[in-house]
Design a protein around this motif. Structure first.
Motif, mmCIF file in Angstrom:
data_model
loop_
_atom_site.group_PDB
_atom_site.id
_atom_site.type_symbol
_atom_site.label_atom_id
_atom_site.label_comp_id
_atom_site.label_asym_id
_atom_site.label_seq_id
_atom_site.Cartn_x
_atom_site.Cartn_y
_atom_site.Cartn_z
ATOM 1 N N ALA A 60 41.059 45.084 44.065
ATOM 2 C CA ALA A 60 41.097 43.914 43.181
ATOM 3 C C ALA A 60 42.298 43.030 43.506
ATOM 4 O O ALA A 60 42.188 41.802 43.541
ATOM 5 C CB ALA A 60 41.129 44.359 41.723
ATOM 6 N N ILE A 61 43.438 43.651 43.775
ATOM 7 C CA ILE A 61 44.630 42.882 44.135
ATOM 8 C C ILE A 61 44.398 42.151 45.457
ATOM 9 O O ILE A 61 44.723 40.968 45.589
ATOM 10 C CB ILE A 61 45.867 43.800 44.218
ATOM 11 N N GLN A 62 43.818 42.833 46.417
ATOM 12 C CA GLN A 62 43.532 42.205 47.703
ATOM 13 C C GLN A 62 42.591 41.015 47.521
ATOM 14 O O GLN A 62 42.780 39.963 48.128
ATOM 15 C CB GLN A 62 42.931 43.208 48.676
ATOM 16 N N GLY A 63 41.581 41.174 46.696
ATOM 17 C CA GLY A 63 40.658 40.082 46.427
ATOM 18 C C GLY A 63 41.368 38.879 45.825
ATOM 19 O O GLY A 63 41.107 37.734 46.200
ATOM 20 N N LEU A 64 42.279 39.133 44.882
ATOM 21 C CA LEU A 64 43.064 38.063 44.275
ATOM 22 C C LEU A 64 43.898 37.349 45.332
ATOM 23 O O LEU A 64 43.952 36.120 45.380
ATOM 24 C CB LEU A 64 43.970 38.628 43.180
ATOM 25 N N PHE A 65 44.531 38.119 46.203
ATOM 26 C CA PHE A 65 45.356 37.530 47.257
ATOM 27 C C PHE A 65 44.514 36.741 48.254
ATOM 28 O O PHE A 65 44.928 35.671 48.705
ATOM 29 C CB PHE A 65 46.151 38.602 47.982
ATOM 30 N N MET A 78 46.763 33.752 38.227
ATOM 31 C CA MET A 78 45.452 34.375 38.022
ATOM 32 C C MET A 78 45.520 35.889 37.838
ATOM 33 O O MET A 78 44.493 36.560 37.796
ATOM 34 C CB MET A 78 44.536 34.054 39.213
ATOM 35 N N ALA A 79 46.722 36.440 37.698
ATOM 36 C CA ALA A 79 46.894 37.896 37.592
ATOM 37 C C ALA A 79 46.102 38.499 36.439
ATOM 38 O O ALA A 79 45.641 39.636 36.526
ATOM 39 C CB ALA A 79 48.376 38.245 37.466
ATOM 40 N N GLU A 80 45.913 37.741 35.377
ATOM 41 C CA GLU A 80 45.163 38.254 34.230
ATOM 42 C C GLU A 80 43.735 38.638 34.615
ATOM 43 O O GLU A 80 43.119 39.493 33.992
ATOM 44 C CB GLU A 80 45.151 37.222 33.103
ATOM 45 N N GLY A 81 43.215 38.018 35.666
ATOM 46 C CA GLY A 81 41.882 38.358 36.155
ATOM 47 C C GLY A 81 41.780 39.772 36.697
ATOM 48 O O GLY A 81 40.679 40.267 36.922
ATOM 49 N N LEU A 82 42.918 40.444 36.880
ATOM 50 C CA LEU A 82 42.906 41.833 37.351
ATOM 51 C C LEU A 82 42.637 42.830 36.230
ATOM 52 O O LEU A 82 42.389 43.995 36.493
ATOM 53 C CB LEU A 82 44.243 42.174 38.025
ATOM 54 N N VAL A 83 42.688 42.367 34.995
ATOM 55 C CA VAL A 83 42.413 43.256 33.867
ATOM 56 C C VAL A 83 40.930 43.610 33.905
ATOM 57 O O VAL A 83 40.074 42.727 33.878
ATOM 58 C CB VAL A 83 42.780 42.589 32.521
ATOM 59 N N PRO A 84 40.626 44.895 34.001
ATOM 60 C CA PRO A 84 39.206 45.290 34.085
ATOM 61 C C PRO A 84 38.431 44.911 32.834
ATOM 62 O O PRO A 84 38.946 44.977 31.730
ATOM 63 C CB PRO A 84 39.253 46.815 34.229
ATOM 64 N N ARG A 85 37.212 44.511 33.040
ATOM 65 C CA ARG A 85 36.322 44.195 31.926
ATOM 66 C C ARG A 85 35.419 45.398 31.681
ATOM 67 O O ARG A 85 35.056 46.105 32.605
ATOM 68 C CB ARG A 85 35.472 42.973 32.257
ATOM 69 N N LYS A 86 35.040 45.581 30.435
ATOM 70 C CA LYS A 86 34.126 46.676 30.111
ATOM 71 C C LYS A 86 32.703 46.186 30.305
ATOM 72 O O LYS A 86 32.371 45.080 29.928
ATOM 73 C CB LYS A 86 34.347 47.145 28.684
ATOM 74 N N PHE A 87 31.880 47.015 30.884
ATOM 75 C CA PHE A 87 30.501 46.646 31.149
ATOM 76 C C PHE A 87 29.532 47.380 30.233
ATOM 77 O O PHE A 87 28.371 47.495 30.519
ATOM 78 C CB PHE A 87 30.152 46.932 32.611
#
Length: 101
Positions: A60-65, A78-87
């Motif tokens: 996930a970090i690599q994807g953000l970078f 955009m770091a907040e986008g690393l917080v996992p979402r529940k599915f």
């Protein structure tokens, strides 16, 4: 399938240096990014030092970078986008799925 596990602070730091080390010579950006991940509780504890159940992966970090490959400030923002979402579907959503099928 092999579980790799959650990203550690050290791994996130090393990844930052590989992506942004040439433009973040004083490491100020890295420290802001790691501080943001700490605030979000993504290293196993929240900003108050309390245990957190949130984690993120190196993928996930690599994807953000990669998404922000020429914009280290964008990665921090955009770091907040690393917080996992529940599915998991809620009861209401499950009822809607059953009735529409």
């Amino acid at each position: 399938m092999m579980r790799i596990g959650e990203a550690t602070r050290y791994q996130a730091s090393q990844m930052w240096d590989r992506f942004y080390g040439d433009v973040d010579a004083d490491h100020a950006g890295r420290e802001r990014f790691l501080g943001r991940l700490d605030e979000l509780g993504l290293f196993g504890q929240n900003a108050d030092g309390e245990p957190s159940h949130r984690h993120t992966s190196t993928a996930a970090i690599q994807g953000l970078f990669l998404f922000n490959k020429n914009d280290m400030h964008g990665a921090i923002d955009m770091a907040e986008g690393l917080v996992p979402r529940k599915f998991e579907a809620t009861d209401d959503e499950q009822g809607a799925i059953k009735t529409s099928a």
